[in-house]
Design a protein around this motif. Structure first.
Motif, PDB file in Angstrom:
ATOM      1  N   VAL A   1      -3.086   5.366  -1.365  1.00  0.00           N
ATOM      2  CA  VAL A   1      -3.897   6.167  -0.453  1.00  0.00           C
ATOM      3  C   VAL A   1      -3.378   7.600  -0.507  1.00  0.00           C
ATOM      4  CG1 VAL A   1      -4.742   6.472   1.899  1.00  0.00           C
ATOM      5  CG2 VAL A   1      -4.259   4.171   1.039  1.00  0.00           C
ATOM      6  N   SER A   2      -4.176   8.487  -1.098  1.00  0.00           N
ATOM      7  CA  SER A   2      -3.842   9.905  -1.164  1.00  0.00           C
ATOM      8  C   SER A   2      -4.484  10.589   0.033  1.00  0.00           C
ATOM      9  CB  SER A   2      -4.373  10.501  -2.475  1.00  0.00           C
ATOM     10  OG  SER A   2      -4.197  11.896  -2.511  1.00  0.00           O
ATOM     11  N   LEU A   3      -3.691  11.263   0.845  1.00  0.00           N
ATOM     12  CA  LEU A   3      -4.265  11.863   2.047  1.00  0.00           C
ATOM     13  C   LEU A   3      -3.597  13.179   2.394  1.00  0.00           C
ATOM     14  CD1 LEU A   3      -3.061   9.924   5.243  1.00  0.00           C
ATOM     15  CD2 LEU A   3      -2.016   9.658   3.008  1.00  0.00           C
TER      16      LEU A   3
ATOM     17  N   PHE B   1       1.228   5.196   0.459  1.00  0.00           N
ATOM     18  CA  PHE B   1       0.614   6.413   0.989  1.00  0.00           C
ATOM     19  C   PHE B   1       1.270   7.621   0.329  1.00  0.00           C
ATOM     20  CE2 PHE B   1      -0.276   3.188   4.086  1.00  0.00           C
ATOM     21  CZ  PHE B   1      -1.550   3.496   4.543  1.00  0.00           C
TER      22      PHE B   1
ATOM     23  N   ILE C   1      -7.607   5.332  -2.933  1.00  0.00           N
ATOM     24  CA  ILE C   1      -8.501   5.841  -1.902  1.00  0.00           C
ATOM     25  C   ILE C   1      -7.990   7.213  -1.500  1.00  0.00           C
ATOM     26  CG2 ILE C   1      -9.128   5.597   0.534  1.00  0.00           C
ATOM     27  CD1 ILE C   1      -9.348   2.603   0.098  1.00  0.00           C
TER      28      ILE C   1
ATOM     29  N   VAL D   1       0.864  -1.178   0.000  1.00  0.00           N
ATOM     30  CA  VAL D   1       0.000   0.000   0.000  1.00  0.00           C
ATOM     31  C   VAL D   1       0.900   1.228   0.000  1.00  0.00           C
ATOM     32  CG1 VAL D   1      -1.739   1.315   1.272  1.00  0.00           C
ATOM     33  CG2 VAL D   1      -1.861  -1.182   1.222  1.00  0.00           C
TER      34      VAL D   1
ATOM     35  N   LEU E   1      -8.655   1.938   7.733  1.00  0.00           N
ATOM     36  CA  LEU E   1      -8.333   1.425   6.405  1.00  0.00           C
ATOM     37  C   LEU E   1      -7.489   0.151   6.502  1.00  0.00           C
ATOM     38  CD1 LEU E   1      -7.124   3.444   3.362  1.00  0.00           C
ATOM     39  CD2 LEU E   1      -5.814   1.501   4.131  1.00  0.00           C
TER      40      LEU E   1
ATOM     41  N   GLN F   1     -13.698  10.545   3.395  1.00  0.00           N
ATOM     42  CA  GLN F   1     -13.166   9.816   2.254  1.00  0.00           C
ATOM     43  C   GLN F   1     -13.867  10.318   1.000  1.00  0.00           C
ATOM     44  OE1 GLN F   1     -14.256   5.583   2.094  1.00  0.00           O
ATOM     45  NE2 GLN F   1     -15.722   5.958   3.751  1.00  0.00           N
TER      46      GLN F   1
ATOM     47  N   VAL G   1      -6.648   6.055   8.889  1.00  0.00           N
ATOM     48  CA  VAL G   1      -5.693   5.098   8.340  1.00  0.00           C
ATOM     49  C   VAL G   1      -5.777   3.773   9.091  1.00  0.00           C
ATOM     50  CG1 VAL G   1      -3.225   4.578   8.102  1.00  0.00           C
ATOM     51  CG2 VAL G   1      -4.099   6.787   7.372  1.00  0.00           C
TER      52      VAL G   1
ATOM     53  N   THR H   1      -5.577  15.529  -5.426  1.00  0.00           N
ATOM     54  CA  THR H   1      -6.165  14.190  -5.520  1.00  0.00           C
ATOM     55  C   THR H   1      -6.492  13.767  -6.950  1.00  0.00           C
ATOM     56  OG1 THR H   1      -7.063  14.322  -3.283  1.00  0.00           O
ATOM     57  CG2 THR H   1      -8.029  12.687  -4.745  1.00  0.00           C
TER      58      THR H   1
END
Length: 204
Positions: free
Chosen positions: A64-66, A14, A164, A12, A200, A81, A197, A149
């Motif tokens: 995962v874009s945050l 990030f 996500i 994953v 997730l 989200q 997170v 995003t």
């Protein structure tokens, strides 16, 4: 590529725009790939990283874009989200194209995101190259705004990697006056993003 977990045996990844949003709580959970601020930097840097990962057989199973976002209608300090992402900079409507749709690209003006995290509130997201404040929200249909995003999503789509997006609302209830209006909200968002997170990683 820096990772904290895996999905279907693949890492994953990030992704964040800036170290300023990467606080103490998130640092305990993962090390992100930092793309830089805005759609151009976000798209170019992530696409380059994914191209390198593909050549070495290390493409992630999930991106995962945050980070932070602005909103005039959502709860300040809360994490959401993204259920769909639009690109507010794109407007070829004088040529007859629908506003928000990229000419000659078979994509809708608002792209739905397929994956959901249980227990994290949903909202739609608008990406663009400007900081939105005050009356500028009137022209935006989506619930929240950011600057990366959509670019991260398009890079992910090019390499067929699901994405996500998690965004904490740092500003928007009042018109922004200075850098501190945004930066002062980041420590609290860090804790709330870390909790999202955790949800997730427990689910995926």
């Amino acid at each position: 590529m820096q990772t904290a977990s895996s999905r279907a045996g693949l890492p994953v990844l990030f992704v964040m725009a800036t170290e300023a949003e990467y606080g103490a709580h998130l640092r305990q959970r993962f090390r992100p790939f930092i793309t830089g601020v805005g759609p151009v930097e976000g798209g170019v840097m992530l696409a380059a990283a994914l191209a390198e990962a593909r050549m070495t057989g290390r493409l992630p199973g999930l991106i995962v874009s945050l980070g932070s976002a602005g909103s005039r209608r959502l709860e300040q300090g809360e994490v959401y989200q993204a259920t769909a992402v639009a690109y507010r900079d794109m407007d070829a409507s004088p040529l007859g194209f629908v506003k928000g749709r990229t000419p000659f690209l078979d994509l809708p003006a608002r792209i739905d995101l397929a994956h959901r995290i249980d227990g994290v509130k949903p909202a739609t997201l608008s990406t663009g190259g400007n900081v939105v404040s005050g009356a500028a929200y009137d022209a935006i249909a989506e619930d929240m705004v950011d600057m990366e995003t959509f670019a991260h999503l398009r890079a992910a789509m090019h390499f067929d990697v699901p994405l996500i997006a998690l965004r904490g609302i740092s500003d928007g209830a009042e018109e922004l006056q200075h850098y501190g209006s945004w930066a002062d909200a980041l420590p609290a968002l860090d804790a709330h993003l870390a909790a999202a997170v955790d949800r997730l990683l427990a689910q995926f």
